[in-house]
Design an enzyme around this catalytic site. Sequence first.
Site, PDB file in Angstrom:
ATOM      1  CB  CYS A  85      50.961  21.446 -24.137  1.00 27.03           C
ATOM      2  SG  CYS A  85      49.260  21.286 -24.684  1.00 27.03           S
TER       3      CYS A  85
ATOM      4  CB  CYS B 277      49.871  18.819 -26.650  1.00 28.67           C
ATOM      5  SG  CYS B 277      49.471  20.540 -26.528  1.00 28.67           S
ATOM      6  CG  ASP B 278      53.029  16.719 -25.436  1.00 30.90           C
ATOM      7  OD1 ASP B 278      52.666  16.495 -26.603  1.00 30.90           O
ATOM      8  OD2 ASP B 278      53.793  17.651 -25.127  1.00 30.90           O
TER       9      ASP B 278
END
Length: 324
Positions: free
Chosen positions: A143, A146-147
């Site tokens: 992701c 997300c990261d």
Amino acid sequence: MAEKIIIIGSGPAGWTSAIYAARANLRPVVYEGAISEENRLKGTLPLGQLNITTEVENFPGFPEGILGPELMIRMREQAARFETRILTEDITSIDLSRRPFVLGDSAGNRVETHTVVISTGASANYLGLDSEERFKNRGVSACAVCDGALPRFRNQPLVVVGGGDSAAEEGSYLTKFAHTVHLVHRRDSLRASPIMARRILDNPKVKPVLNSVVEEVLGDDERGLTGVRVKHVHSGQTQTIPATGMFVAIGHTPNTAFLNNQLKLDSKGFIVLTDPFRTTTSVEGVFAAGDVADPLYKQAITAAGMGCKAAMDAERWLAAMGIH
Ligand code: NAP
């Protein structure tokens, strides 16, 4: 007393189903999923995949585009406005052999319901290498949104694996932070839609590594991931790409394991719809909507459309059974 309808999942299919069911006076309950580290790692947090994406440019009604998380929060609010009851728990057990159906949740509660809409979506796949598992959360991610902004990825070379729209989207997104994005794809052309393929291939920070597969993720305990060894599928030659991150974007698997094979699934685990134009499944009174039952389109708008159909199918089924 048994509920009339329980909706499992909180992506566009689940919320659209709730909006329609609520407006039909079915007093729906939505299990939106629990907020847990386990769900984060599995990619099954509440609000689904759109909550971990960026700009959505193809959902009608938003000509300027809308951020995925904002779209999902708005759908949730719309469902809540019509008095949908929302529980931030997972459904952990389900018994479809009894009527009403019996469901258990992650808080230890047991609920009965006459109909169920399954809209649990799909989660990101990984390559399945031991070395990939070893560096999850220390360089390996599925992701980018997300990261991607984490310090370990900033101004560093990164690897993105895959050739579909997800890989194109994640790769383009990562160019905001990365020094270079090496796009590793197993064939010589991308599967992504032409507009998204062009966008990523035209980006000067992107270096395509075509006809290549990841053989091993390299690194050590101290630094985490330090590189990726890839192999050319025709020549067999290997090369090591130094990198601090590898983002895997190779498709998704439907979240159907919790059903324990009580519904008919296809070979990839997608729920089989008994009539492709409707949302009926192999068990009467159980309806499926969105990516969990869609190996083909997998779009936010198609999921929302299926959610609408599932609520209407459930309403008609309840009426036919004389359950008011
Ligand atoms: P996808 O279209 O199924 O693409 C998966 C990619 O990963 C393919 O290029 C595939 O290679 C590759 N792959 C699969 N297994 C692999 C393995 N074990 N090792 C190496 N490579 C592997 O999946 P997706 O990109 O996640 O997209 C899914 C759906 O969501 C699509 O319908 C897509 O249009 C949609 N989507 C849309 C947007 C958007 O419009 N903004 C964004 C993301 C996703 P092959 O090409 O060789 O099969």
